[in-house]
Design a protein around this motif. Structure first.
Motif, short mmCIF file in Angstrom:
data_model
loop_
_atom_site.label_atom_id
_atom_site.label_comp_id
_atom_site.label_asym_id
_atom_site.label_seq_id
_atom_site.Cartn_x
_atom_site.Cartn_y
_atom_site.Cartn_z
N MET A 27 -9.56 -8.53 35.29
CA MET A 27 -9.12 -9.86 34.84
C MET A 27 -8.18 -10.49 35.84
O MET A 27 -7.31 -9.80 36.40
N GLU A 28 -8.30 -11.81 36.01
CA GLU A 28 -7.28 -12.53 36.77
C GLU A 28 -6.05 -12.67 35.88
O GLU A 28 -6.18 -12.87 34.66
N ALA A 29 -4.88 -12.55 36.49
CA ALA A 29 -3.62 -12.67 35.73
C ALA A 29 -2.85 -13.89 36.19
O ALA A 29 -2.83 -14.21 37.38
N SER B 199 -13.20 -11.39 33.91
CA SER B 199 -12.78 -12.63 33.25
C SER B 199 -11.58 -13.26 33.95
O SER B 199 -10.65 -12.56 34.37
N ASN B 200 -11.65 -14.57 34.06
CA ASN B 200 -10.48 -15.38 34.42
C ASN B 200 -10.22 -16.25 33.19
O ASN B 200 -10.70 -17.36 33.10
N PRO B 201 -9.50 -15.69 32.20
CA PRO B 201 -9.34 -16.43 30.94
C PRO B 201 -8.27 -17.51 31.07
O PRO B 201 -7.52 -17.51 32.05
N PRO B 202 -8.18 -18.40 30.08
CA PRO B 202 -7.06 -19.35 30.09
C PRO B 202 -5.76 -18.54 29.99
O PRO B 202 -5.67 -17.64 29.16
N TYR B 203 -4.79 -18.85 30.85
CA TYR B 203 -3.57 -18.01 30.83
C TYR B 203 -2.26 -18.77 30.98
O TYR B 203 -1.21 -18.18 31.17
N ILE B 204 -2.30 -20.09 30.95
CA ILE B 204 -1.05 -20.83 31.08
C ILE B 204 -0.36 -20.85 29.70
O ILE B 204 -0.99 -21.22 28.71
N PRO B 205 0.93 -20.45 29.63
CA PRO B 205 1.62 -20.56 28.34
C PRO B 205 1.60 -22.02 27.87
O PRO B 205 1.80 -22.94 28.68
N GLU C 94 -3.15 -33.42 38.58
CA GLU C 94 -4.58 -33.14 38.73
C GLU C 94 -5.07 -32.18 37.65
O GLU C 94 -6.14 -32.35 37.07
N VAL C 95 -4.28 -31.13 37.40
CA VAL C 95 -4.67 -30.09 36.44
C VAL C 95 -4.44 -30.60 35.02
O VAL C 95 -5.31 -30.53 34.15
N ARG C 96 -3.25 -31.13 34.79
CA ARG C 96 -2.81 -31.54 33.45
C ARG C 96 -3.68 -32.68 32.88
O ARG C 96 -4.06 -32.65 31.72
N THR D 43 -8.98 -26.40 27.26
CA THR D 43 -9.55 -25.12 26.77
C THR D 43 -9.70 -24.11 27.90
O THR D 43 -9.90 -22.93 27.65
N ALA D 44 -9.67 -24.58 29.15
CA ALA D 44 -9.79 -23.65 30.28
C ALA D 44 -8.42 -23.10 30.69
O ALA D 44 -8.35 -22.16 31.48
N LEU D 45 -7.35 -23.69 30.17
CA LEU D 45 -6.01 -23.38 30.68
C LEU D 45 -5.08 -22.75 29.66
O LEU D 45 -4.25 -21.90 30.00
N ASP D 46 -5.18 -23.17 28.41
CA ASP D 46 -4.16 -22.84 27.40
C ASP D 46 -4.29 -21.40 26.93
O ASP D 46 -5.23 -21.03 26.20
N THR E 110 -15.67 -28.20 33.61
CA THR E 110 -15.43 -26.87 34.20
C THR E 110 -14.14 -26.90 35.01
O THR E 110 -13.84 -27.87 35.69
N LEU E 111 -13.40 -25.80 34.95
CA LEU E 111 -12.25 -25.64 35.85
C LEU E 111 -12.77 -25.71 37.29
O LEU E 111 -13.87 -25.26 37.57
N VAL E 112 -11.96 -26.25 38.19
CA VAL E 112 -12.30 -26.19 39.62
C VAL E 112 -11.97 -24.77 40.10
O VAL E 112 -10.82 -24.33 39.95
N PRO E 113 -12.94 -24.02 40.61
CA PRO E 113 -12.63 -22.64 41.03
C PRO E 113 -11.51 -22.61 42.07
O PRO E 113 -11.47 -23.44 42.96
N ARG E 114 -10.59 -21.64 41.90
CA ARG E 114 -9.41 -21.54 42.77
C ARG E 114 -9.60 -20.43 43.81
O ARG E 114 -10.18 -19.39 43.48
N PRO E 115 -9.01 -20.61 44.99
CA PRO E 115 -9.09 -19.54 46.00
C PRO E 115 -8.58 -18.20 45.49
O PRO E 115 -9.13 -17.16 45.82
N1 GLN Z 1 -5.20 -20.94 38.08
C1 GLN Z 1 -5.18 -22.08 37.19
C2 GLN Z 1 -3.93 -22.92 37.45
O1 GLN Z 1 -2.95 -22.40 37.91
C3 GLN Z 1 -5.17 -21.63 35.73
C4 GLN Z 1 -6.44 -21.00 35.36
C5 GLN Z 1 -6.33 -20.16 34.13
O2 GLN Z 1 -5.65 -20.48 33.14
N2 GLN Z 1 -7.01 -19.08 34.18
O3 GLN Z 1 -3.94 -24.10 37.22
#
Ligand code: GLN
Ligand code: SAM
Length: 297
Positions: free
Chosen positions: A251-253, A196-202, A212-214, A220-223, A94-99
Motif C-alpha cells: 500500500m502507498e502511505a 492499493s493507493n487508497p484515499p489517505y488524506i485526513p 489544483e487538488v482541493r 472520494t479519491a483523497l478523503d 480519476t486522480l492524476v497519478p503521482r510520481p
Molecule cells: N498523493 C495524493 C496527494 O497528496 C493523495 C492521494 C491519496 O489520498 N492516496 O494529493
C-alpha cells in the motif's frame, strides 16, 4: 497592423500570466499545454519560436490557459499523464497519478518477480484496490506479461477510464474490472498480491491542500477519514481472506502514516510478524508498506 502571436511571444505572455495567478511552474505548464495543442514535443517550440499561431490555435490555447489559470491541473486539460514511462488517459473522475506512486509499483513488480512459479505455470495474479485511471495495475501488467489482475473502484466513471487505458496499453485481456467497495466485489477469489493507493488524506487536512487538488480532484479519491487511516484499517483487516498463503499486501502511505499502518499489520496475526517492509519515496518520506500473509494459515 495586428500583432503577430508567435510561439515565443505567446509562451512569454502565458508564463507571466500564470505566474500572476500563482501557478507553481508557469513556464513549464505553458510549454506543455502549447506542445499538446500543436501535437508536438516541447523541443519543437524552441526550434520554431518564430512560427505564428493560426487563429483557431490561438482560440483553443486561450481556452486552455483560462482553465489552467483557474488551477485546473495540466493533466485534466491535456487529458493525459505520464506514469512509469506510459501515457494514461485521465479525467476529473480519476486522480492524476503521482510520481511517488511509482515507488509502490516498483516494489510490487520486484515482489511479484520474486514469487515462486505456480505448478501449472500460470503467472502471479494481483488485485488493485481503488484503481482510478488504472495507473498502478496497468503499468504492472505492462511490465510483467505473465501477470493477470482484477481492479476495483467505487467510481464507475473511473472504471471506464481504466478500461480505456487497458485497451490503449494492450493489456485488456489480462485484467477484469469491478465497481464496488474495496475487496467486496472480489469475494471468493484469492490473489498472490493486493496493491492499493487508497484515499489517505485526513479529512481535516483537505481544506489546506493545493487548489489544483482541493478544487479539481475527486474527494472520494483523497478523503481517508478523520485520521487518514480509515481505508488502511479495512484493507489490513480484509486482505488476508483474499491472499493466498505467502502472498503480499502493498500500500502507498500518506505522510507520517507508514508507522501506524505497520502497527496495524503487526497486531494482525494473519501477517508474517517479521516481514513487514517500509520503502521511502524520492524525498526520503516513508511511502510504501509491504506485508506478507502467513505461510501457514
Ligand atoms: N498523493 C495524493 C496527494 O497528496 C493523495 C492521494 C491519496 O489520498 N492516496 O494529493
Ligand atoms: N490507483 C490510482 C492512482 O494511484 O493513481 C488512484 C488512487 S486514488 C488515491 C484512490 C481511489 O480509490 C480513487 O479512484 C477512488 O475512487 C477509489 N475509492 C475510494 N473509496 C473506495 C472504496 N470504498 N472502494 C473502492 N475504491 C474506492
Amino acid at each position: 497592423m495586428a500583432e503577430i502571436w508567435t510561439i515565443e511571444r505567446i509562451l512569454k505572455w502565458t508564463e507571466s500570466f500564470f505566474a500572476q495567478k500563482g501557478i507553481e511552474s508557469p513556464r513549464l505548464d505553458a510549454e506543455v499545454l502549447l506542445a499538446h495543442l500543436l501535437q508536438k514535443e516541447r523541443i519543437y517550440l524552441y526550434v520554431h519560436f518564430d512560427e505564428p499561431l493560426e487563429k483557431q490555435e490561438l482560440a483553443a490555447f486561450h481556452d486552455m490557459v483560462r482553465r489552467r489559470a483557474a488551477h485546473v491541473p495540466v493533466a485534466y486539460i491535456t487529458g493525459e499523464k505520464e506514469f512509469m514511462g506510459l501515457t494514461f488517459k485521465v479525467t476529473p473522475a480519476t486522480l492524476v497519478p503521482r510520481p511517488d506512486t511509482e515507488i509502490l509499483v516498483q516494489a510490487a513488480i520486484d515482489a511479484l518477480r520474486g514469487m515462486p512459479a505456480a505448478a501449472d505455470g500460470a503467472g502471479p495474479s494481483f488485485a488493485d484496490i481503488g484503481t482510478g485511471s488504472g495507473a498502478i495495475c496497468l503499468s504492472i501488467l505492462h511490465t510483467l506479461p505473465m501477470c493477470t489482475a482484477c481492479t476495483v473502484d467505487i467510481s464507475d466513471e473511473a472504471r471506464r477510464v481504466a478500461e480505456q487505458n487497458a485497451d490503449a496499453l494492450g493489456v485488456r485481456d489480462r485484467v477484469a474490472f469491478f465497481t464496488g467497495d474495496l475487496l467486496a466485489p472480489l469475494a471468493e477469489r484469492t490473489f498472490d498480491a493486493i496493491v492499493s493507493n487508497p484515499p489517505y488524506i485526513p479529512t481535516g487536512d483537505l481544506a489546506g491542500l493545493q487548489a489544483e487538488v482541493r478544487l479539481c480532484e475527486p474527494r472520494t479519491a483523497l478523503d481517508g477519514g478523520a485520521d487518514g487511516l480509515a481505508f488502511y484499517r479495512r484493507l489490513v483487516q480484509d486482505a488476508p481472506a483474499y491472499l493466498r498463503a505467502g502472498g503480499f499486501l502493498a500500500m502507498e502511505a500518506g505522510i507520517h502514516e507508514a508507522g501506524a499502518i505497520a502497527a496495524l499489520i503487526r497486531e494482525n496475526p494473519a501477517y508474517a510478524a517479521d516481514r513487514t517492509e517500509i520503502k521511502k519515496d524520492y524525498a526520503g518520506t516513508d511511502r510504501v508498506v509491504l506485508a506478507w500473509r502467513n505461510e501457514e494459515a
